[in-house]
Design a protein around this motif. Structure first.
Motif, short mmCIF file in Angstrom:
data_model
loop_
_atom_site.label_atom_id
_atom_site.label_comp_id
_atom_site.label_asym_id
_atom_site.label_seq_id
_atom_site.Cartn_x
_atom_site.Cartn_y
_atom_site.Cartn_z
N SER A 6 0.82 -1.21 0.00
CA SER A 6 0.00 0.00 0.00
C SER A 6 0.86 1.25 0.00
CB SER A 6 -0.93 0.00 1.21
OG SER A 6 -1.83 -1.08 1.16
N TYR A 7 1.95 1.21 0.77
CA TYR A 7 2.87 2.34 0.75
C TYR A 7 3.47 2.54 -0.64
CZ TYR A 7 2.82 2.87 5.85
OH TYR A 7 2.43 3.09 7.14
N VAL A 8 3.81 1.44 -1.29
CA VAL A 8 4.37 1.53 -2.63
C VAL A 8 3.33 2.08 -3.60
CG1 VAL A 8 5.19 0.17 -4.60
CG2 VAL A 8 6.16 -0.21 -2.34
N LEU A 9 2.08 1.64 -3.47
CA LEU A 9 1.02 2.16 -4.34
C LEU A 9 0.87 3.66 -4.16
CD1 LEU A 9 -1.29 1.82 -6.33
CD2 LEU A 9 -2.78 1.22 -4.42
N ASP A 10 0.90 4.13 -2.91
CA ASP A 10 0.83 5.57 -2.66
C ASP A 10 2.01 6.29 -3.30
OD1 ASP A 10 -1.49 5.26 -1.24
OD2 ASP A 10 -0.53 5.29 0.73
N GLU A 11 3.18 5.70 -3.16
CA GLU A 11 4.38 6.32 -3.75
C GLU A 11 4.28 6.38 -5.26
OE1 GLU A 11 9.26 5.83 -3.89
OE2 GLU A 11 8.06 4.48 -2.63
N LEU A 12 3.82 5.28 -5.88
CA LEU A 12 3.68 5.26 -7.33
C LEU A 12 2.67 6.29 -7.80
CD1 LEU A 12 3.71 1.40 -8.05
CD2 LEU A 12 5.61 3.02 -8.30
N THR A 13 1.59 6.46 -7.06
CA THR A 13 0.60 7.48 -7.40
C THR A 13 1.20 8.87 -7.35
OG1 THR A 13 -1.18 6.08 -6.54
CG2 THR A 13 -1.66 8.43 -6.80
N GLN A 14 1.98 9.14 -6.31
CA GLN A 14 2.65 10.44 -6.19
C GLN A 14 3.65 10.66 -7.32
OE1 GLN A 14 4.32 10.42 -2.26
NE2 GLN A 14 2.31 10.36 -1.25
N LEU A 15 4.40 9.62 -7.64
CA LEU A 15 5.40 9.74 -8.71
C LEU A 15 4.73 9.95 -10.06
CD1 LEU A 15 7.95 6.97 -7.63
CD2 LEU A 15 8.23 9.45 -7.45
N ARG A 16 3.61 9.30 -10.27
CA ARG A 16 2.88 9.49 -11.53
C ARG A 16 2.41 10.94 -11.65
NH1 ARG A 16 -0.16 5.53 -11.00
NH2 ARG A 16 1.00 4.08 -12.32
N GLY A 17 1.93 11.50 -10.56
CA GLY A 17 1.51 12.89 -10.57
C GLY A 17 2.67 13.84 -10.84
N LYS A 18 3.80 13.54 -10.23
CA LYS A 18 4.99 14.36 -10.44
C LYS A 18 5.44 14.31 -11.91
CE LYS A 18 8.47 14.21 -7.47
NZ LYS A 18 9.72 13.76 -6.77
N LEU A 19 5.43 13.10 -12.48
CA LEU A 19 5.86 12.96 -13.86
C LEU A 19 4.87 13.63 -14.81
CD1 LEU A 19 7.73 11.87 -16.02
CD2 LEU A 19 6.59 9.64 -15.84
N ALA A 20 3.58 13.48 -14.54
CA ALA A 20 2.57 14.12 -15.39
C ALA A 20 2.74 15.64 -15.39
CB ALA A 20 1.17 13.73 -14.92
N GLY A 63 18.58 12.61 -8.32
CA GLY A 63 17.68 13.73 -8.10
C GLY A 63 16.73 13.99 -9.25
N ASP A 64 15.69 14.76 -8.98
CA ASP A 64 14.67 15.05 -9.98
C ASP A 64 15.23 15.73 -11.22
OD1 ASP A 64 12.74 13.93 -8.40
OD2 ASP A 64 11.82 15.84 -7.78
N SER A 65 16.27 16.53 -11.05
CA SER A 65 16.82 17.27 -12.20
C SER A 65 17.33 16.32 -13.28
CB SER A 65 17.95 18.20 -11.75
OG SER A 65 19.01 17.47 -11.16
N ASP A 66 17.76 15.12 -12.90
CA ASP A 66 18.16 14.11 -13.88
C ASP A 66 17.07 13.06 -14.08
OD1 ASP A 66 20.79 15.05 -14.48
OD2 ASP A 66 21.49 14.25 -12.57
N ALA A 67 16.41 12.67 -13.00
CA ALA A 67 15.45 11.57 -13.08
C ALA A 67 14.23 11.90 -13.93
CB ALA A 67 15.00 11.17 -11.67
N LEU A 68 13.69 13.10 -13.78
CA LEU A 68 12.49 13.46 -14.54
C LEU A 68 12.74 13.52 -16.05
CD1 LEU A 68 10.93 16.04 -12.08
CD2 LEU A 68 9.84 13.93 -12.86
N PRO A 69 13.83 14.14 -16.52
CA PRO A 69 14.08 14.09 -17.97
C PRO A 69 14.29 12.67 -18.49
CG PRO A 69 15.36 15.85 -16.95
CD PRO A 69 14.77 15.05 -15.83
N ILE A 70 14.95 11.82 -17.70
CA ILE A 70 15.14 10.43 -18.13
C ILE A 70 13.80 9.71 -18.20
CG2 ILE A 70 16.04 8.19 -17.36
CD1 ILE A 70 18.57 9.68 -16.45
#
Length: 276
Positions: A6-20, A63-70
């Motif tokens: 459940s914690y992972v699902l919450d994290e994945l949801t947050q990461l999907r929002g960040k990427l979107a 970090g996000d500065s590299d991870a998000l573009p990748i």
């Protein structure tokens, strides 16, 4: 108390929002007048591969500065491959709306993915370096070869590669890239092999499950599902679930060689996909 899944699902949801959010804010600067067309390619998907890349990045300190573009690069290349898949299959819809070639025409659908893919390669080079570009190109060549076998299987042609190998190439290779590419900016080269192997198994399990569902529904339109049916002698459920169990055992073992949360990642992504 919430389970680790459940914690992972919450994290994945947050990461999907960040990427979107990152995708939405970046396309205009990257593609200018073509940003609407690129958005159409990307919009409506689960962005699973990009989200997995962000999950890995958080575990290894990228970090996000590299991870998000990748992550965006991975999604651009995956979306481009889907445009070509729809052309090859003659598919008129994708994600509940006209497929890209139906919306913009066949001529533009042949050209636009080249723009998206070249931009993706530039992002990987800028944020991961030359070795990361080599990693991504090896993965996409493998995925393209797997898709070629898939196309030939759909035509009823003889395929020398076994089913498991075809789906590992067709789908597992891109998951492998998603798991490996975030390691390059932080120089974690010793973790590349277990990350690649984990991604291959996760993508393979994902595709096996997808093919089982398609065959069960009687809506199969992929060569890999026909290969599964043929290789199983018709008993695709027993054979498919035996392959799935084997991949889960591999995922369990391979996740132990990576930072915490990878086993939960595999369980949760497959569970959500199965429920959908």
């Amino acid at each position: 108390m919430l389970s680790s899944e459940s914690y992972v699902l919450d994290e994945l949801t947050q990461l999907r929002g960040k990427l979107a959010s990152y995708v939405s804010s970046s396309l205009k600067g990257l593609f200018g007048a073509l940003s609407d067309e690129i958005w159409y390619m990307l919009h409506g998907g689960k962005m699973l591969r990009g989200v997995i890349a962000l999950f890995v990045a958080e575990r290894v300190g990228c970090g996000d500065s590299d991870a998000l573009p990748i992550a965006l690069a991975i999604e651009l290349m995956h979306a481009s491959s889907l445009v070509y898949d729809d052309i090859s299959d003659g598919a008129e819809t994708r994600r509940g709306r006209p497929s890209y070639w139906r919306r913009y025409g066949l001529d533009e659908a042949v050209v636009t993915p080249h723009i998206a893919m070249s931009t993706a390669i530039s992002l990987i080079a800028r944020h991961g370096g030359a070795e990361a570009v080599q990693e991504s190109m090896a993965a996409w060549r493998m995925a393209a070869e797997g898709q070629l076998w898939d196309v030939r299987a759909k035509k009823g042609l003889e395929i020398r590669e076994p089913y498991r190998r075809v789906v590992a190439m067709k789908t597992g290779a891109v998951f492998s890239a998603a798991c490996a590419l975030p390691l390059y900016p932080v120089g974690m080269y010793d973790a590349l092999t277990p990350a690649r192997e984990f991604g291959i198994s996760l993508g393979t399990a994902y595709q096996v499950l997808d093919d089982i569902v398609d065959l069960t529904r009687g809506t199969s339109d992929s060569g890999s599902s026909l290969l599964l049916l043929r290789e199983s002698g018709g008993d695709f459920l027993s054979y498919g679930f035996s392959l799935l169990r084997e991949e889960l055992l591999k995922l369990r073992a391979r996740s132990s060689r990576l930072p915490g949360g990878f086993w939960e990642l595999s369980v949760e992504t497959l569970r959500v996909f199965a429920s959908e």
